[in-house]
Design an enzyme around this catalytic site. Structure first.
Site, short mmCIF file in Angstrom:
data_model
loop_
_atom_site.label_atom_id
_atom_site.label_comp_id
_atom_site.label_asym_id
_atom_site.label_seq_id
_atom_site.Cartn_x
_atom_site.Cartn_y
_atom_site.Cartn_z
CB CYS A 154 -0.64 2.61 4.29
SG CYS A 154 -2.41 2.43 4.03
CG ASP A 155 3.10 0.66 4.43
OD1 ASP A 155 2.60 1.08 5.49
OD2 ASP A 155 2.90 -0.48 3.99
CB CYS A 175 -0.92 0.02 1.21
SG CYS A 175 -1.96 1.49 1.28
#
Length: 526
Positions: A352-353, A349
């Site tokens: 997100c990361d 992702c």
């Protein structure tokens, strides 16, 4: 710190404060601390006399981290903590914490509230987040709710960008990452019932007993994504006793940010769309059994007989007809190093990361729309992106390819097969690929690898129950009928071409109509 519109919204929310609250601050001389102090004062002003401030004593706030603050009731020890600035996606977590600590009731089922209050062991949660992560607030808000309701629970949100040394020391390369009582508890999106199930040792037995009382459904839907939700609505509208069992309501759509091809809705986000789906399903008499994983399907020997779905907790559900709508998950590379370094440099992702790799070199594997979009997003954060595509040309839409090629810190490598992800035992430090034209091996030094190579259907648990193709997709006909009597299937887990949200919804509706037609044609005695 906040613009005028946001200040006005904050003041409106804080009108709902059920009682006085106190902000306990722990600052240092950093610029971030100055910003946090400004935010605290804006909360005080918006609180209209119900919010006070005091300085922390010793390490009572966020385990001694600075800058940080906690939300508590006057005279009580702090239990809800924010280390760093709770802005971006976490601003909603802050507002909910202010309200819930004041005594404003959370939007949680009464039985869940009682379960939280019954926890009698000390639970100290630390949730590492990035402010751009759309999955992190679910976890932060869940543990904050637990802390607001139970004095045995402590909850600390930690913005990784504010504490990079701590993130580096713990080798945190994926968010949300949750520690419980100093030990790694989990990574990725988790909802409140999932967290409770892991910390409450009696939860599984209670769940099993509750589900055993359900009785037979007319139609049981396995899967809570767009296909499953549509099937539930169509089935319930026919007056059928309908149940939907899902490991996570919303499925993979919960992990999707920009959605711009859902007809009649110019743009939306996955979690927002899922909230609408759930609200629509709940408008009908549908028994939603969330956070339940199906592990086996026992199909009937002939039409009119009962099908049974076994769950991971040992419970068993029965139905006259079953609709399989289990969707799909990210496809893995299947190369050495991928599993070993998942969450330690291997990610799926970018939203997100991605912020955890700020200023570093990364690779994106996959040249379809998802891969190219990921590379474009990451290029604005990281030092350099290497996009690796197996085919001899990118497969993404032309408009995305043009944008990608305009970026100065992106290298595109086509006709390349990723062969290994390398690391130092703690985290990723390189990737190896083979030039498919020449056979030459290449090694790229980097800190992260984002895998974006498509989907694999969630059908492993159906081995021997229904016919599947060589890709694991459930074989269906034009009416969503499977090889088993009374069993239908819809969405990304099937052979239907083009895995799209809007197509999955249509297939879910079709499967429900087919199941209804099947039921009404059974002999009256059955």
């Amino acid at each position: 710190m906040l613009d005028q519109e946001t200040k006005g919204a904050l003041a409106q929310y804080l009108e709902r404060l059920a009682g006085p609250i106190e902000l306990v601050t722990a600052f240092d001389d950093s610029e971030r601390a100055r910003q946090l102090a400004e935010l605290v004062q804006e909360i005080v002003v918006a609180g209209g006399g119900k919010v006070t401030v005091r300085e922390a004593v010793g390490e009572e706030v966020a385990g001694g981290r600075r800058p940080a603050f906690a939300v508590t009731r006057p005279g009580e020890a702090p239990r809800v903590h924010f280390a760093g600035l709770p802005l971006g996606h976490e601003f909603g977590s802050l507002i909910l914490a202010l309200l819930q600590v004041s005594g404003y009731p959370p939007k949680v089922e009464p039985d869940v509230i009682e379960q939280i209050k019954s926890l009698d062991s000390p639970l100290h949660f630390e949730v590492y987040v990035s402010l751009s992560c759309h999955n992190c607030p679910e976890v932060v808000q869940s543990v904050n709710t637990m802390a607001a309701l139970n004095p045995n629970v402590q909850a600390v949100m930690i913005d990784g960008a504010s504490f990079p040394a701590e993130v580096e020391a713990k080798q945190i390369m994926a968010v949300p990452t949750v520690y419980l009582n100093g030990e790694l508890f989990g990574q990725g999106r988790m909802e409140l019932p999932e967290i409770l199930a892991k910390v409450d040792t009696q939860a599984e037995a209670r769940d099993r007993a509750r589900l055993a009382q359900k009785g037979e459904f007319d139609i049981l839907i396995v899967g809570g994504g767009p296909a499953g939700a549509a099937a539930a609505i169509y089935a319930a509208r026919k007056g059928l006793r309908t149940g939907i069992v899902a490991e996570r309501f919303g499925g993979q759509v919960m992990d999707t940010l920009a959605i711009e091809n859902f007809i009649s809705v110019k743009e939306t986000e996955g979690p927002k769309l899922v909230a609408g789906l759930e609200e629509h399903v709940k408008a009908y008499d549908v028994d939603i059994m969330n956070h339940q994983r199906a592990v086996r399907l026992d199909v009937p020997a002939e039409a009119g007989k009962t099908a049974k779905v076994a769950l991971a907790n040992g419970a068993e559900l029965s139905a006259k007809a079953v609709i399989l709508a289990t969707g799909a998950r990210w496809r893995e590379l299947g190369v050495p190093g991928e599993k070993e370094y998942r969450g330690r440099g291997v990610a799926y992702c970018p939203h997100c990361d991605g912020p955890l790799f700020k200023g570093k070199k990364v690779a994106v594997i996959g040249g379809g729309n998802s891969g190219v979009e990921a590379a474009i997003d990451l290029a604005g954060i990281v030092e350099h992106v290497t996009l690796i595509e197996f085919a001899d040309a990118l497969r993404a839409d032309a408009v995305l390819q043009r944008k990608l090629r305009s970026l100065p810190n992106v290298t595109i490598v086509t006709n390349a097969q990723t062969t290994e992800i390398l690391g130092d035992g703690a985290k990723v430090n390189a990737l190896r690929y083979r030039d498919r034209a020449t056979g030459e091996e290449h090694t790229v030094e980097l800190a992260g690898v984002f895998v974006q190579i498509g989907l694999v259907p969630n059908t492993d648990w159906l081995e021997g129950a229904v016919a599947r193709n060589r890709f694991g997709e459930i074989e269906i006909d034009a009416r969503c009928t499977t090889s088993a009597p009374g069993v239908f299937a819809a969405g990304d887990c099937t052979t239907v071409p083009y895995k799209q949200i809007i197509i999955a919804m249509g297939e879910g509706a079709k499967a429900a109509l087919s199941a209804f037609d099947y039921l009404i044609r059974l002999a009256p005695a059955q």
